[in-house]
Design a protein around this motif. Structure first.
Motif, mmCIF file in Angstrom:
data_model
loop_
_atom_site.group_PDB
_atom_site.id
_atom_site.type_symbol
_atom_site.label_atom_id
_atom_site.label_comp_id
_atom_site.label_asym_id
_atom_site.label_seq_id
_atom_site.Cartn_x
_atom_site.Cartn_y
_atom_site.Cartn_z
ATOM 1 N N ASP A 50 26.789 39.165 47.710
ATOM 2 C CA ASP A 50 26.935 39.106 46.596
ATOM 3 C C ASP A 50 26.846 40.607 45.741
ATOM 4 O O ASP A 50 25.752 41.252 46.230
ATOM 5 N N ILE A 51 28.056 41.053 45.254
ATOM 6 C CA ILE A 51 28.178 42.329 44.957
ATOM 7 C C ILE A 51 27.638 42.451 43.403
ATOM 8 O O ILE A 51 28.747 42.020 42.646
ATOM 9 N N PRO A 52 26.663 43.007 42.749
ATOM 10 C CA PRO A 52 26.357 43.100 41.203
ATOM 11 C C PRO A 52 27.867 43.778 40.756
ATOM 12 O O PRO A 52 27.848 44.730 41.102
ATOM 13 N N GLY A 53 27.990 43.348 39.479
ATOM 14 C CA GLY A 53 28.819 43.984 38.756
ATOM 15 C C GLY A 53 30.248 43.582 38.982
ATOM 16 O O GLY A 53 31.169 44.074 38.316
ATOM 17 N N LEU A 54 30.592 42.542 40.012
ATOM 18 C CA LEU A 54 31.982 42.325 40.504
ATOM 19 C C LEU A 54 32.074 40.700 40.474
ATOM 20 O O LEU A 54 31.199 39.989 40.719
ATOM 21 N N ASN A 55 33.121 40.411 40.007
ATOM 22 C CA ASN A 55 33.490 38.831 39.866
ATOM 23 C C ASN A 55 33.851 38.610 41.404
ATOM 24 O O ASN A 55 35.050 38.034 41.553
ATOM 25 N N ILE A 56 33.010 38.616 42.186
ATOM 26 C CA ILE A 56 33.500 38.211 43.541
ATOM 27 C C ILE A 56 33.947 36.694 43.688
ATOM 28 O O ILE A 56 34.552 36.349 44.559
ATOM 29 N N GLN A 57 32.954 35.779 42.925
ATOM 30 C CA GLN A 57 33.141 34.508 43.172
ATOM 31 C C GLN A 57 34.701 34.041 42.722
ATOM 32 O O GLN A 57 35.240 33.152 43.277
ATOM 33 N N VAL A 58 35.267 34.831 41.648
ATOM 34 C CA VAL A 58 36.506 34.440 41.380
ATOM 35 C C VAL A 58 37.503 34.753 42.361
ATOM 36 O O VAL A 58 38.394 33.902 42.751
ATOM 37 N N ALA A 59 37.416 35.760 43.207
ATOM 38 C CA ALA A 59 38.427 36.121 44.206
ATOM 39 C C ALA A 59 38.173 35.204 45.450
ATOM 40 O O ALA A 59 39.096 34.848 45.928
ATOM 41 N N ARG A 60 36.969 35.064 45.351
ATOM 42 C CA ARG A 60 36.548 33.984 46.718
ATOM 43 C C ARG A 60 37.258 32.708 46.277
ATOM 44 O O ARG A 60 37.751 31.991 47.215
ATOM 45 N N GLU A 61 37.410 32.156 45.229
ATOM 46 C CA GLU A 61 38.074 30.750 44.755
ATOM 47 C C GLU A 61 39.505 30.920 45.081
ATOM 48 O O GLU A 61 40.100 30.059 44.950
ATOM 49 N N ARG A 62 40.075 32.179 44.420
ATOM 50 C CA ARG A 62 41.522 32.355 44.711
ATOM 51 C C ARG A 62 41.910 32.456 46.235
ATOM 52 O O ARG A 62 43.304 32.588 46.420
ATOM 53 N N CYS A 63 41.027 32.723 46.801
ATOM 54 C CA CYS A 63 41.577 33.017 48.415
ATOM 55 C C CYS A 63 41.473 31.496 49.188
ATOM 56 O O CYS A 63 40.765 31.251 50.014
ATOM 57 N N VAL A 64 42.523 30.800 48.741
ATOM 58 C CA VAL A 64 42.832 29.655 49.525
ATOM 59 C C VAL A 64 44.361 29.713 49.981
ATOM 60 O O VAL A 64 45.213 30.503 49.359
ATOM 61 N N SER A 65 44.482 28.684 50.684
ATOM 62 C CA SER A 65 45.904 28.697 51.561
ATOM 63 C C SER A 65 47.116 28.235 50.504
ATOM 64 O O SER A 65 46.741 27.765 49.387
ATOM 65 N N HIS A 66 48.109 28.638 50.558
ATOM 66 C CA HIS A 66 49.301 28.493 49.780
ATOM 67 C C HIS A 66 49.550 27.194 49.975
ATOM 68 O O HIS A 66 49.212 26.348 50.971
#
Length: 142
Positions: A50-66
Protein backbone atom coordinates in the motif's frame (compact mmCIF):
# COMPACT_ATOMS: atom_id res chain seq x y z
CA UNK A 1 -4.73 -14.50 -13.47
CA UNK A 2 -2.13 -13.09 -11.10
CA UNK A 3 -1.38 -9.39 -10.88
CA UNK A 4 2.15 -8.02 -10.86
CA UNK A 5 3.24 -4.57 -9.72
CA UNK A 6 6.17 -3.05 -11.61
CA UNK A 7 8.17 0.15 -11.26
CA UNK A 8 9.52 1.22 -14.64
CA UNK A 9 12.57 3.47 -14.49
CA UNK A 10 12.43 5.30 -17.84
CA UNK A 11 9.79 6.43 -18.23
CA UNK A 12 9.21 6.43 -14.49
CA UNK A 13 5.88 4.73 -13.88
CA UNK A 14 4.19 2.45 -11.39
CA UNK A 15 2.19 -0.17 -13.30
CA UNK A 16 -0.04 -3.15 -12.52
CA UNK A 17 0.05 -5.88 -15.15
CA UNK A 18 -1.14 -9.42 -15.65
CA UNK A 19 1.99 -10.21 -17.66
CA UNK A 20 4.81 -12.08 -15.90
CA UNK A 21 8.23 -10.34 -15.97
CA UNK A 22 9.54 -11.85 -19.23
CA UNK A 23 6.37 -10.94 -21.14
CA UNK A 24 6.07 -7.52 -19.49
CA UNK A 25 9.70 -6.73 -20.40
CA UNK A 26 9.04 -7.65 -24.02
CA UNK A 27 5.89 -5.51 -24.01
CA UNK A 28 7.78 -2.53 -22.52
CA UNK A 29 10.70 -2.92 -24.94
CA UNK A 30 8.87 -3.41 -28.23
CA UNK A 31 5.23 -2.60 -27.46
CA UNK A 32 2.24 -4.51 -28.74
CA UNK A 33 2.63 -3.50 -32.40
CA UNK A 34 6.46 -3.63 -32.56
CA UNK A 35 6.62 -0.11 -33.98
CA UNK A 36 9.35 1.01 -31.61
CA UNK A 37 12.04 -0.54 -29.49
CA UNK A 38 14.05 0.58 -26.50
CA UNK A 39 15.86 -0.92 -23.55
CA UNK A 40 13.74 -1.16 -20.44
CA UNK A 41 14.62 -1.39 -16.76
CA UNK A 42 11.93 -2.23 -14.24
CA UNK A 43 11.59 -3.53 -10.71
CA UNK A 44 9.09 -6.12 -9.60
CA UNK A 45 7.38 -4.94 -6.42
CA UNK A 46 5.26 -6.67 -3.80
CA UNK A 47 1.75 -6.33 -5.34
CA UNK A 48 0.17 -6.06 -1.88
CA UNK A 49 2.15 -2.94 -1.01
CA UNK A 50 0.00 0.00 0.00
CA UNK A 51 1.59 3.24 -1.11
CA UNK A 52 0.26 6.35 0.66
CA UNK A 53 -0.90 9.16 -1.60
CA UNK A 54 -1.63 6.92 -4.60
CA UNK A 55 -4.95 5.43 -5.69
CA UNK A 56 -3.36 2.02 -5.98
CA UNK A 57 -6.65 0.20 -5.38
CA UNK A 58 -8.21 1.82 -8.48
CA UNK A 59 -5.41 0.47 -10.72
CA UNK A 60 -5.58 -2.92 -8.97
CA UNK A 61 -9.32 -3.10 -9.80
CA UNK A 62 -8.69 -2.06 -13.45
CA UNK A 63 -6.09 -4.78 -13.88
CA UNK A 64 -8.47 -7.53 -15.03
CA UNK A 65 -8.64 -9.66 -18.16
CA UNK A 66 -10.13 -8.19 -21.32
CA UNK A 67 -13.51 -9.48 -22.53
CA UNK A 68 -11.77 -11.90 -24.90
CA UNK A 69 -9.81 -13.38 -21.95
CA UNK A 70 -6.46 -11.85 -22.86
CA UNK A 71 -4.43 -10.44 -19.97
CA UNK A 72 -4.33 -6.72 -19.22
CA UNK A 73 -0.82 -5.54 -20.12
CA UNK A 74 -0.82 -2.34 -18.10
CA UNK A 75 -2.93 -0.42 -15.62
CA UNK A 76 -1.00 2.68 -14.58
CA UNK A 77 -0.95 3.73 -10.93
CA UNK A 78 1.38 6.72 -11.25
CA UNK A 79 3.65 8.38 -13.80
CA UNK A 80 5.00 11.04 -11.50
CA UNK A 81 7.33 10.77 -8.49
CA UNK A 82 6.72 7.07 -8.02
CA UNK A 83 10.27 6.06 -6.96
CA UNK A 84 10.33 8.17 -3.83
CA UNK A 85 7.01 6.85 -2.52
CA UNK A 86 7.83 3.14 -2.56
CA UNK A 87 9.26 1.60 0.61
CA UNK A 88 12.50 -0.35 0.13
CA UNK A 89 10.80 -3.41 1.61
CA UNK A 90 8.49 -3.58 -1.45
CA UNK A 91 11.33 -4.01 -3.98
CA UNK A 92 11.96 -7.50 -5.30
CA UNK A 93 13.64 -8.49 -8.55
CA UNK A 94 15.29 -6.10 -11.03
CA UNK A 95 14.57 -6.86 -14.69
CA UNK A 96 16.60 -5.59 -17.64
CA UNK A 97 15.01 -5.84 -21.10
CA UNK A 98 16.92 -5.43 -24.34
CA UNK A 99 15.43 -3.40 -27.17
CA UNK A 100 14.38 -6.65 -28.87
CA UNK A 101 12.52 -7.87 -25.75
CA UNK A 102 14.90 -10.33 -24.09
CA UNK A 103 14.76 -10.06 -20.29
CA UNK A 104 17.49 -10.67 -17.72
CA UNK A 105 16.24 -10.90 -14.13
CA UNK A 106 18.58 -10.03 -11.26
CA UNK A 107 17.73 -11.20 -7.75
CA UNK A 108 18.68 -9.00 -4.84
CA UNK A 109 21.67 -10.17 -2.80
CA UNK A 110 23.87 -8.86 -0.03
CA UNK A 111 27.36 -7.78 -0.88
CA UNK A 112 30.34 -7.39 1.37
CA UNK A 113 31.47 -4.02 2.61
CA UNK A 114 35.08 -4.77 1.75
CA UNK A 115 36.61 -3.52 -1.45
CA UNK A 116 37.24 -6.35 -3.91
CA UNK A 117 38.00 -4.49 -7.14
CA UNK A 118 40.06 -1.52 -8.29
CA UNK A 119 37.23 0.05 -10.30
CA UNK A 120 33.46 -0.27 -10.59
CA UNK A 121 31.20 0.75 -13.48
CA UNK A 122 27.85 2.32 -12.56
CA UNK A 123 24.94 3.41 -14.70
CA UNK A 124 22.75 5.96 -13.01
CA UNK A 125 19.02 5.82 -13.65
CA UNK A 126 18.04 9.33 -14.65
CA UNK A 127 17.00 11.09 -17.86
CA UNK A 128 20.56 11.66 -19.12
CA UNK A 129 21.84 8.08 -18.36
CA UNK A 130 25.42 8.87 -17.33
CA UNK A 131 27.98 6.14 -16.84
CA UNK A 132 30.55 6.59 -14.11
CA UNK A 133 33.81 4.77 -13.42
CA UNK A 134 34.76 5.05 -9.78
CA UNK A 135 37.14 3.50 -7.30
CA UNK A 136 34.37 3.65 -4.68
CA UNK A 137 32.62 0.42 -3.72
CA UNK A 138 28.82 0.35 -4.23
CA UNK A 139 27.84 1.43 -0.70
CA UNK A 140 30.40 4.28 -0.72
CA UNK A 141 29.29 5.40 -4.21
CA UNK A 142 25.64 5.58 -3.11
Amino acid sequence: MPQYLYLSTLPEALIFSMLPPAEFGKYMAIGDKKLSSANSIFFELDPDTDIPGLNIQVARERCVSHKDGSPRRSAYVSIYRAFERIPLSAFSTLHLATKDGLVLSLQSANYGDGKTQNAYLYQEICPVVPRVVSNLAPREFC
